[in-house]
Design a protein around this motif. Structure first.
Motif, PDB file in Angstrom:
ATOM      1  N   VAL A 287      31.159 -46.756  48.404  1.00 31.87           N
ATOM      2  CA  VAL A 287      31.220 -45.594  49.285  1.00 31.87           C
ATOM      3  C   VAL A 287      29.811 -45.106  49.563  1.00 31.87           C
ATOM      4  CG1 VAL A 287      31.518 -44.032  47.323  1.00 31.87           C
ATOM      5  CG2 VAL A 287      32.224 -43.293  49.597  1.00 31.87           C
ATOM      6  N   ASP A 288      29.551 -44.745  50.819  1.00 32.45           N
ATOM      7  CA  ASP A 288      28.261 -44.140  51.158  1.00 32.45           C
ATOM      8  C   ASP A 288      28.280 -42.689  50.694  1.00 32.45           C
ATOM      9  OD1 ASP A 288      29.124 -42.514  53.894  1.00 32.45           O
ATOM     10  OD2 ASP A 288      30.125 -44.448  53.722  1.00 32.45           O
ATOM     11  N   SER A 289      27.158 -42.199  50.182  1.00 31.71           N
ATOM     12  CA  SER A 289      27.151 -40.887  49.536  1.00 31.71           C
ATOM     13  C   SER A 289      26.098 -39.968  50.127  1.00 31.71           C
ATOM     14  CB  SER A 289      26.906 -41.042  48.029  1.00 31.71           C
ATOM     15  OG  SER A 289      28.002 -41.671  47.411  1.00 31.71           O
ATOM     16  N   GLY A 290      26.580 -38.826  50.626  1.00 30.47           N
ATOM     17  CA  GLY A 290      25.698 -37.745  51.032  1.00 30.47           C
ATOM     18  C   GLY A 290      25.533 -36.783  49.868  1.00 30.47           C
ATOM     19  N   THR A 291      26.578 -35.969  49.621  1.00 35.67           N
ATOM     20  CA  THR A 291      26.548 -35.083  48.460  1.00 35.67           C
ATOM     21  C   THR A 291      26.987 -35.802  47.188  1.00 35.67           C
ATOM     22  OG1 THR A 291      28.841 -34.319  48.752  1.00 35.67           O
ATOM     23  CG2 THR A 291      27.111 -33.127  49.956  1.00 35.67           C
ATOM     24  N   GLY A 292      27.747 -36.887  47.322  1.00 41.79           N
ATOM     25  CA  GLY A 292      28.242 -37.620  46.157  1.00 41.79           C
ATOM     26  C   GLY A 292      29.596 -37.140  45.674  1.00 41.79           C
ATOM     27  N   THR A 293      30.164 -36.125  46.297  1.00 44.78           N
ATOM     28  CA  THR A 293      31.433 -35.549  45.845  1.00 44.78           C
ATOM     29  C   THR A 293      32.579 -36.549  45.945  1.00 44.78           C
ATOM     30  OG1 THR A 293      30.657 -33.401  46.641  1.00 44.78           O
ATOM     31  CG2 THR A 293      32.991 -33.581  46.116  1.00 44.78           C
ATOM     32  N   THR A 294      32.635 -37.294  47.026  1.00 44.00           N
ATOM     33  CA  THR A 294      33.705 -38.271  47.209  1.00 44.00           C
ATOM     34  C   THR A 294      33.676 -39.328  46.110  1.00 44.00           C
ATOM     35  OG1 THR A 294      33.727 -37.955  49.614  1.00 44.00           O
ATOM     36  CG2 THR A 294      34.622 -40.029  48.769  1.00 44.00           C
ATOM     37  N   ALA A 295      32.499 -39.843  45.798  1.00 48.23           N
ATOM     38  CA  ALA A 295      32.370 -40.860  44.753  1.00 48.23           C
ATOM     39  C   ALA A 295      32.802 -40.320  43.398  1.00 48.23           C
ATOM     40  CB  ALA A 295      30.923 -41.360  44.691  1.00 48.23           C
ATOM     41  N   VAL A 296      32.401 -39.089  43.075  1.00 54.57           N
ATOM     42  CA  VAL A 296      32.779 -38.490  41.795  1.00 54.57           C
ATOM     43  C   VAL A 296      34.294 -38.290  41.732  1.00 54.57           C
ATOM     44  CG1 VAL A 296      32.565 -36.435  40.343  1.00 54.57           C
ATOM     45  CG2 VAL A 296      30.545 -37.376  41.474  1.00 54.57           C
ATOM     46  N   GLY A 297      34.891 -37.854  42.831  1.00 57.07           N
ATOM     47  CA  GLY A 297      36.340 -37.677  42.859  1.00 57.07           C
ATOM     48  C   GLY A 297      37.085 -38.975  42.631  1.00 57.07           C
ATOM     49  N   LEU A 298      36.639 -40.046  43.268  1.00 50.64           N
ATOM     50  CA  LEU A 298      37.239 -41.357  43.062  1.00 50.64           C
ATOM     51  C   LEU A 298      37.123 -41.784  41.605  1.00 50.64           C
ATOM     52  CD1 LEU A 298      35.983 -43.421  46.145  1.00 50.64           C
ATOM     53  CD2 LEU A 298      38.355 -42.881  45.614  1.00 50.64           C
ATOM     54  N   GLY A 299      35.923 -41.642  41.053  1.00 47.97           N
ATOM     55  CA  GLY A 299      35.690 -42.071  39.678  1.00 47.97           C
ATOM     56  C   GLY A 299      36.482 -41.272  38.666  1.00 47.97           C
ATOM     57  N   LEU A 300      36.549 -39.962  38.862  1.00 50.55           N
ATOM     58  CA  LEU A 300      37.252 -39.103  37.910  1.00 50.55           C
ATOM     59  C   LEU A 300      38.751 -39.390  37.933  1.00 50.55           C
ATOM     60  CD1 LEU A 300      36.214 -36.902  35.979  1.00 50.55           C
ATOM     61  CD2 LEU A 300      36.948 -35.199  37.645  1.00 50.55           C
ATOM     62  N   ALA A 301      39.315 -39.554  39.123  1.00 51.97           N
ATOM     63  CA  ALA A 301      40.744 -39.842  39.233  1.00 51.97           C
ATOM     64  C   ALA A 301      41.073 -41.210  38.648  1.00 51.97           C
ATOM     65  CB  ALA A 301      41.174 -39.772  40.695  1.00 51.97           C
ATOM     66  N   ALA A 302      40.228 -42.201  38.917  1.00 49.59           N
ATOM     67  CA  ALA A 302      40.469 -43.543  38.378  1.00 49.59           C
ATOM     68  C   ALA A 302      40.386 -43.546  36.853  1.00 49.59           C
ATOM     69  CB  ALA A 302      39.458 -44.522  38.971  1.00 49.59           C
ATOM     70  N   MET A 303      39.416 -42.807  36.306  1.00 45.64           N
ATOM     71  CA  MET A 303      39.281 -42.736  34.855  1.00 45.64           C
ATOM     72  C   MET A 303      40.496 -42.063  34.231  1.00 45.64           C
ATOM     73  SD  MET A 303      36.351 -40.897  32.491  1.00 45.64           S
ATOM     74  CE  MET A 303      35.303 -42.342  32.349  1.00 45.64           C
ATOM     75  N   TYR A 304      40.961 -40.990  34.839  1.00 50.86           N
ATOM     76  CA  TYR A 304      42.073 -40.259  34.246  1.00 50.86           C
ATOM     77  C   TYR A 304      43.357 -41.085  34.241  1.00 50.86           C
ATOM     78  CZ  TYR A 304      44.214 -36.102  32.375  1.00 50.86           C
ATOM     79  OH  TYR A 304      44.816 -35.205  31.524  1.00 50.86           O
ATOM     80  N   LEU A 305      43.533 -41.929  35.268  1.00 51.66           N
ATOM     81  CA  LEU A 305      44.721 -42.770  35.321  1.00 51.66           C
ATOM     82  C   LEU A 305      44.531 -44.091  34.583  1.00 51.66           C
ATOM     83  CD1 LEU A 305      46.110 -42.311  38.944  1.00 51.66           C
ATOM     84  CD2 LEU A 305      47.112 -41.534  36.793  1.00 51.66           C
ATOM     85  N   GLY A 306      43.323 -44.307  34.025  1.00 51.47           N
ATOM     86  CA  GLY A 306      43.078 -45.535  33.297  1.00 51.47           C
ATOM     87  C   GLY A 306      42.994 -46.758  34.194  1.00 51.47           C
ATOM     88  N   LEU A 307      42.570 -46.590  35.434  1.00 52.76           N
ATOM     89  CA  LEU A 307      42.488 -47.702  36.375  1.00 52.76           C
ATOM     90  C   LEU A 307      41.184 -48.484  36.156  1.00 52.76           C
ATOM     91  CD1 LEU A 307      43.612 -45.812  39.613  1.00 52.76           C
ATOM     92  CD2 LEU A 307      45.034 -47.174  38.065  1.00 52.76           C
ATOM     93  N   PRO A 308      41.243 -49.803  36.240  1.00 48.84           N
ATOM     94  CA  PRO A 308      40.023 -50.619  36.052  1.00 48.84           C
ATOM     95  C   PRO A 308      39.197 -50.674  37.336  1.00 48.84           C
ATOM     96  CG  PRO A 308      41.900 -52.056  36.378  1.00 48.84           C
ATOM     97  CD  PRO A 308      42.447 -50.649  36.378  1.00 48.84           C
ATOM     98  N   TRP A 309      38.849 -49.520  37.854  1.00 48.96           N
ATOM     99  CA  TRP A 309      38.106 -49.427  39.105  1.00 48.96           C
ATOM    100  C   TRP A 309      36.671 -48.989  38.827  1.00 48.96           C
ATOM    101  CZ3 TRP A 309      41.753 -46.419  43.003  1.00 48.96           C
ATOM    102  CH2 TRP A 309      42.951 -47.151  43.153  1.00 48.96           C
TER     103      TRP A 309
END
Length: 444
Positions: A287-309
């Protein structure tokens, strides 16, 4: 975009990839990742549904091709109906990556902006807000998204744009002007964003009105135990009339608040369904990042669900240290605001980093556009029908191409395509000589 109260998708409760037991195995603990997601998503949303298209891009090498474009040695082919959910079909698919077409969510609102506002706007409405104040650059996609989204639901937007008014309005600046109330702010004043936003919001509110921040709204929602489809006021009550005081909400530049992560949790929950990307296959999201919020949201949600992303974020607006600081701030804010639902064990290690921050493939001073990048956007558009902009989304496409061709690991590469098409008009206005050369650029 219509407001919609969407019940969470019912998911299976199993032992996830990282070995975390489900709620069935631990009945006396805090909710499991999927239970938490269910509670988090049982609320009103801006987008009617979280659905988005997923396409597949096949990458082929071509030798001896002349041209100045970044992809002169590659060609791309789009598959609108890739085989998803079938693990056997992932193996022998050649060089390819997937692209999540969030650029198609709205004609004027970028996909990442629509996701950030997905959970925020209903909270703002429920809180009785009449006006929204935010800020951004002259060609801010965020400001345009706020202006359009507020106008669609009867809210007044007040946009503080950095710099001087262009001689000719175009791109996001034109959309912001049509849908919102624009004030151009000198750069010296804009440098003090918090004070600037507070001052302008107070002016809009007047003597009888009030000002509230997004963080205050969500804290009030959680504190009053009305988190799910909260109702602070009668939704049909008139807004902004002479007999009603104004209530002004301040939305930070780029909507870089933890509440903006709600939409990304909804997207990850949707994409992780078995018939789409699923929960077991490894993916590398670019993902291209300006503020980085989108990337953090993706990462946090994937971590919480235990996804290998894995989340690979291309830094386009700041330094590595600043992005990591932003990541830590968002995680801490999210943990604080949603602590009553969280099983803290699911986020063990989050503070060590959940996003892989990388420089763009061809580092340059932010804001400058190179001739070869414009030609690359033209090539991708002609070969796939997918629009890119040379500042943001092209950087994600280039990184995805590099990772795919390098065979670095067994992960499938996925681009979250956020949009940015309207930004091309502003860039064409600024870089007339480069865009004037398109007539003699590459031919298919």
């Amino acid at each position: 975009m219509k407001l919609h109260c969407c019940p969470a998708r019912t998911a299976l409760t199993t032992i996830n990839k990282n070995g975390f037991p489900s709620a069935q195995a631990l009945p006396n603990t805090k909710p499991s990742g999927e239970e938490f997601m269910s509670k988090l998503l049982r609320r009103r949303w801006t987008l009617l549904s979280p659905d988005t298209n997923i396409h597949q891009i096949t990458v082929s090498s071509k030798q001896g091709q002349k041209g100045g474009g970044l992809f002169s040695n590659f060609s791309f082919l789009k598959n609108n109906q890739p085989h998803l959910g079938d693990m056997m079909l992932y193996e022998n698919q050649g060089l390819s990556f997937y692209i999540v077409r969030d650029d198609l969510l709205h004609p004027f609102v970028n996909g990442n902006k629509a996701r950030k506002l997905d959970g925020l706007l209903p909270l703002i409405e429920d809180h009785g807000v009449t006006d929204v104040v935010t800020c951004g650059g002259c060609q801010s996609a965020h400001a345009a998204a706020v202006a359009v989204s507020c106008a669609e639901r009867g809210l007044k937007s007040h946009l503080l744009l950095r710099g001087e008014q262009p001689q000719i309005l175009t791109g996001y600046n034109l959309i912001s002007t049509i849908y919102g109330n624009i004030t151009y702010v000198p750069r010296t004043f804009y440098a003090h964003r918090e004070e600037m936003l507070q001052t302008h919001a107070s002016m809009v509110a007047g003597h009888t009105g009030s000002v509230v921040y997004c963080s205050d709204i969500i804290d009030s929602s959680l504190g009053s135990q009305t988190f799910e489809c909260s109702k602070f006021v009668q939704r049909d009550a008139p807004r902004g009339t002479e007999n009603h005081s104004r209530k002004v909400a301040i939305v930070n530049e780029g909507a870089k608040d933890a509440v903006a992560l709600l939409g990304m949790f909804r997207l990850v929950d949707y994409l992780s369904q078995d018939h789409l990307l699923g929960k077991k296959r490894a993916f590398n999201f670019v993902v291209d990042s300006g503020t980085g919020t989108t990337a953090v949201g993706l990462g946090l949600a994937a971590m919480y669900l235990g996804l290998p992303w894995k989340i690979t974020a291309v830094m386009l607006a700041d330094t590595m240290d600043t992005y990591r600081q932003q990541e830590r701030r968002l995680i801490a804010e999210f943990k604080r605001q949603f602590r009553f639902l969280l099983d803290s064990h699911k986020l063990n290690g989050a503070n060590d980093g959940i996003v892989h921050w990388v420089d763009r493939c061809h580092p340059r001073k932010f804001g400058n556009v190179l001739e070869g990048e414009i030609e690359a956007c033209q090539q991708v558009a002609q070969e796939t029908g997918i629009p890119l902009d040379p500042v943001y989304t092209l950087a994600a496409w280039e990184m995805a191409t590099r990772i795919t061709c390098a065979h670095e690991d067994d992960s499938n590469v996925v681009i979250l395509h956020t949009g940015g098409t309207l930004g091309m008009f502003g860039l064409a206005q600024r870089y007339k000589s480069y865009f004037g050369m398109l007539n003699t650029a590459i031919k298919s």
